[in-house]
Enzyme design. Structure first.
Site, PDB file in Angstrom:
ATOM      1  CG  HIS A 117      -0.407  -0.511   2.447  1.00 48.53           C
ATOM      2  ND1 HIS A 117      -0.188  -1.844   2.700  1.00 48.53           N
ATOM      3  CD2 HIS A 117       0.024   0.132   3.543  1.00 48.53           C
ATOM      4  CE1 HIS A 117       0.349  -1.988   3.891  1.00 48.53           C
ATOM      5  NE2 HIS A 117       0.493  -0.791   4.429  1.00 48.53           N
TER       6      HIS A 117
ATOM      7  CG  HIS B 287     -22.865  -3.319  21.913  1.00 49.40           C
ATOM      8  ND1 HIS B 287     -21.722  -3.683  22.578  1.00 49.40           N
ATOM      9  CD2 HIS B 287     -23.856  -4.135  22.390  1.00 49.40           C
ATOM     10  CE1 HIS B 287     -22.009  -4.651  23.431  1.00 49.40           C
ATOM     11  NE2 HIS B 287     -23.297  -4.941  23.336  1.00 49.40           N
TER      12      HIS B 287
HETATM   13  P1  FAD Z   1       6.989  -5.516  -6.850  1.00 44.71           P
HETATM   14  O1  FAD Z   1       5.666  -5.949  -6.400  1.00 44.71           O
HETATM   15  O2  FAD Z   1       8.175  -6.294  -6.417  1.00 44.71           O
HETATM   16  O3  FAD Z   1       6.924  -5.496  -8.441  1.00 44.71           O
HETATM   17  C1  FAD Z   1       8.024  -5.219  -9.235  1.00 44.71           C
HETATM   18  C2  FAD Z   1       7.792  -5.801 -10.605  1.00 44.71           C
HETATM   19  O4  FAD Z   1       8.809  -5.312 -11.478  1.00 44.71           O
HETATM   20  C3  FAD Z   1       7.897  -7.333 -10.655  1.00 44.71           C
HETATM   21  O5  FAD Z   1       6.758  -7.854 -11.286  1.00 44.71           O
HETATM   22  C4  FAD Z   1       9.147  -7.587 -11.495  1.00 44.71           C
HETATM   23  O6  FAD Z   1       9.016  -8.738 -12.309  1.00 44.71           O
HETATM   24  C5  FAD Z   1       9.186  -6.350 -12.362  1.00 44.71           C
HETATM   25  N1  FAD Z   1      10.527  -6.007 -12.855  1.00 44.71           N
HETATM   26  C6  FAD Z   1      11.672  -5.892 -12.152  1.00 44.71           C
HETATM   27  N2  FAD Z   1      12.682  -5.492 -12.957  1.00 44.71           N
HETATM   28  C7  FAD Z   1      12.144  -5.357 -14.199  1.00 44.71           C
HETATM   29  C8  FAD Z   1      12.673  -4.960 -15.438  1.00 44.71           C
HETATM   30  N3  FAD Z   1      13.946  -4.593 -15.598  1.00 44.71           N
HETATM   31  N4  FAD Z   1      11.855  -4.943 -16.508  1.00 44.71           N
HETATM   32  C9  FAD Z   1      10.541  -5.307 -16.387  1.00 44.71           C
HETATM   33  N5  FAD Z   1       9.992  -5.669 -15.228  1.00 44.71           N
HETATM   34  C10 FAD Z   1      10.775  -5.685 -14.139  1.00 44.71           C
HETATM   35  N6  FAD Z   1       3.128  -6.120   1.586  1.00 44.71           N
HETATM   36  C11 FAD Z   1       1.976  -5.709   2.152  1.00 44.71           C
HETATM   37  O7  FAD Z   1       1.719  -4.504   2.188  1.00 44.71           O
HETATM   38  N7  FAD Z   1       1.082  -6.600   2.672  1.00 44.71           N
HETATM   39  C12 FAD Z   1       1.323  -7.932   2.670  1.00 44.71           C
HETATM   40  O8  FAD Z   1       0.502  -8.711   3.145  1.00 44.71           O
HETATM   41  C13 FAD Z   1       2.530  -8.395   2.092  1.00 44.71           C
HETATM   42  N8  FAD Z   1       2.804  -9.714   2.053  1.00 44.71           N
HETATM   43  C14 FAD Z   1       3.957 -10.136   1.468  1.00 44.71           C
HETATM   44  C15 FAD Z   1       4.227 -11.500   1.472  1.00 44.71           C
HETATM   45  C16 FAD Z   1       5.389 -11.969   0.894  1.00 44.71           C
HETATM   46  C17 FAD Z   1       5.661 -13.464   0.898  1.00 44.71           C
HETATM   47  C18 FAD Z   1       6.291 -11.060   0.281  1.00 44.71           C
HETATM   48  C19 FAD Z   1       7.529 -11.571  -0.388  1.00 44.71           C
HETATM   49  C20 FAD Z   1       6.034  -9.702   0.283  1.00 44.71           C
HETATM   50  C21 FAD Z   1       4.866  -9.227   0.888  1.00 44.71           C
HETATM   51  N9  FAD Z   1       4.572  -7.864   0.944  1.00 44.71           N
HETATM   52  C22 FAD Z   1       3.423  -7.441   1.540  1.00 44.71           C
HETATM   53  C23 FAD Z   1       5.464  -6.853   0.357  1.00 44.71           C
HETATM   54  C24 FAD Z   1       4.949  -6.426  -1.025  1.00 44.71           C
HETATM   55  O9  FAD Z   1       4.860  -7.561  -1.849  1.00 44.71           O
HETATM   56  C25 FAD Z   1       5.858  -5.386  -1.638  1.00 44.71           C
HETATM   57  O10 FAD Z   1       6.038  -4.305  -0.744  1.00 44.71           O
HETATM   58  C26 FAD Z   1       5.261  -4.850  -2.925  1.00 44.71           C
HETATM   59  O11 FAD Z   1       5.057  -5.902  -3.844  1.00 44.71           O
HETATM   60  C27 FAD Z   1       6.164  -3.804  -3.558  1.00 44.71           C
HETATM   61  O12 FAD Z   1       5.581  -3.340  -4.724  1.00 44.71           O
HETATM   62  P2  FAD Z   1       6.460  -2.774  -5.914  1.00 44.71           P
HETATM   63  O13 FAD Z   1       5.479  -2.326  -6.950  1.00 44.71           O
HETATM   64  O14 FAD Z   1       7.438  -1.796  -5.422  1.00 44.71           O
HETATM   65  O15 FAD Z   1       7.313  -4.012  -6.478  1.00 44.71           O
END
Ligand code: FAD
Ligand code: NAI
Length: 465
Positions: A321, A444
């Protein structure tokens, strides 16, 4: 054609940014190297973990709790294939939902690995090695993070796994050894514990969930121990060796002392995540980095004009989030609006049973900052609905500024804490006081009455205690 915005990565940061920018009239493209959209969160993070946390909680309920309600189903049987099918269906519905939203918002999608050539040009390498060049006026890096490795330990996602392997084990391990008592260790440890594994967690520090309010994490540790978790706190893992039957893990007291060996069928390495920037070409462009994270200003700008970054790849909590809110803010900024993220009001939830949810400062933070505060606490044992649900573990704790009564932090340990925290987040967004909360009528019987009672308790006037 030249896009107004190219977003690299379609996790919660990237896909939300793309949708918001398209809503505001920008011509947007996204680049994703995975086969499906949604990033870590939807594919191998938040969504699949919550699907199996929920399913395993149902199993534990059937095994240990339903009889107390007069519902006799013992002994429950586990169909692990169906259990995993539920997870896979949940993931599919969510990632397909993102693909639908991209179409609906006329966002172009490129499948492949993005590399930034200049601030106006991104090269996409598809799986078959073909290249496509995408021209753009602005780039948002939203490439997320991956699991931090344990030096000297090779991850195979079968025997020695990260969260990705732990979400997809093909049988319940007899002994699961988890390295790291953080969010992943405790959530995924809970899943496999409920299904019958013996779970031991080795943690370098002398407490679980570092960063959480210490009183909450201490109470939570006791609850997990009651559930059957074994903790080896203040210990570090010095070696993981593959054996005929599984793995052998050498641990040593963090302060020095005699080593011990633990046997395990599966080892889960959950010692944090690191930003993922590999292959993006940031070094060649001179994009400033600090401890692996892309450095941005308050408007998500890097030091290279036209290149922005959001989500796990920049500073701040690695939460979906938080990434989403940054995605919205940067899209609004690019469209000439005034997007902003209030980092003081980002909730954090651990989806165990009971759940933990918190927002704002902990007692330790306030002490360190020398801020005078009042504490209001209310236990779920004194809440009627919690008793009716037999979910009386935990409490709500509210920290309010002594001088102004403004709420500075809220910490909840209890069933549905992740839902209950929302009203505290709204209150804090509006700079509300404990008195505001105390004077707000709560239905409640609900668990949320405990939140109101904790607000009343900051002024020593709870009704039901
Ligand atoms: P990401 O979700 O990591 O997405 C990045 C994307 O970029 C990926 O799809 C990747 O393939 C793509 N990518 C990377 N490099 C390239 C490139 N050069 N070219 C094209 N594509 C690329 N957070 C919560 O808030 N609540 C939860 O319940 C929660 N549970 C989690 C459980 C687990 C097991 C894990 C591992 C994490 C959890 N998280 C949770 C954390 C959450 O997943 C991350 O904080 C969130 O996904 C970050 O979002 P983001 O968009 O920054 O990156
Ligand atoms: P974490 O940072 O939450 O916890 C890692 C733990 O490992 C810490 O307690 C740390 O002291 C310990 N540690 C580090 N090195 C160690 C070593 N060598 N030996 C023993 N212990 C060691 O990281 P985790 O659990 O891997 O999760 C990564 C991130 O993913 C979280 O911080 C969070 O941002 C996100 N996440 C969020 C979830 C949620 O919001 N519900 C769920 C899962 C992940």
């Amino acid at each position: 054609m030249t896009y107004d915005l190219v977003v690299i990565g379609t996790g919660p940061g990237g896909y939300v940014c793309a949708i918001r920018a398209a809503q505001l009239g920008l011509k947007v493209a996204v680049i994703e190297k995975r086969k499906t959209f949604g990033g870590t969160c939807l594919n191998i993070g938040c969504i699949p973990s919550k699907a199996i946390l929920y399913a395993s909680d149902k199993f534990a309920e059937a095994e240990h709790e339903l009889a107390a309600f007069g519902v006799l189903v013992n002994p429950p049987k586990l169909d692990l294939a169906a259990f995993m099918k539920h997870k896979d269906e949940t993931v599919a519905a969510n990632v397909n939902g993102v693909a639908f939203l991209f179409k609906k918002n006329k966002i172009d999608t490129f499948t492949g690995t993005g590399a930034i050539k200049t601030a106006q040009l991104v090269d996409v390498t598809a799986e078959d090695g073909t290249h496509t060049e995408v021209e753009t006026k602005a780039i948002v890096i939203a490439t997320g993070s991956d699991a931090a490795p344990l030096p000297g330990t090779e991850i195979d996602e079968k025997l020695i796994v990260t969260s990705t392997g732990a979400l997809a084990l093909d049988k319940v391990p007899g002994k699961l050894l988890i390295i790291g008592a953080g969010v992943i260790g405790l959530e995924l440890g809970s899943v496999w514990k409920r299904l019958g594994a013996e779970v031991t967690v080795v943690e370098y520090l002398d407490r679980i969930l570092p960063g959480m309010d210490a009183e909450v994490s201490k109470s939570f540790q006791r609850i997990l121990e009651k559930q059957g978790f074994t903790f080896k706190l203040a210990h570090k893992v010095s070696k993981v060796t593959r054996t005929k039957s599984g793995a052998s893990v050498t641990i040593e007291p963090a302060a020095g002392g005699e080593a011990a060996t633990l046997e395990a069928d599966i080892v889960l390495v959950a010692i944090g995540r690191r930003p993922f920037t590999q292959g993006l070409g940031l070094e060649a462009l001179g994009v400033a980095m600090e401890r692996g994270r892309v450095v941005t200003d308050a408007h998500f700008k890097t030091n290279v004009p036209g290149i922005y970054a959001i989500g796990d790849v920049i500073a701040g909590p690695m939460l979906a989030h938080k990434a989403e809110d940054e995605g919205i803010a940067v899209a609004e900024i690019l469209a000439g609006q005034h997007g902003h993220v209030n980092y003081g009001a980002i909730p954090s939830v651990v989806y165990t049973m009971p759940e933990i949810a918190s927002v704002g400062a902990t007692e330790e933070d306030l002490k360190a900052q020398g801020i005078a505060y009042r504490v209001g606490k209310f236990p779920f044992t004194a809440n009627g609905r919690a008793r009716a649900m037999r979910q009386t573990e935990g409490f709500v704790k509210i920290l309010a500024d002594t001088a102004s009564d403004r709420v500075l932090g809220v910490h909840i340990l209890g069933a549905t804490a992740g839902e209950l925290i929302a009203e505290a987040v709204v209150l804090m967004e509006f700079g509300g006081s404990a008195e505001d909360l105390a004077r707000t009528c709560h239905a409640h019987p609900t668990l949320s009455e405990a939140v109101r009672e904790a607000a009343l308790a900051t002024d020593k006037r709870p009704i039901h205690m």
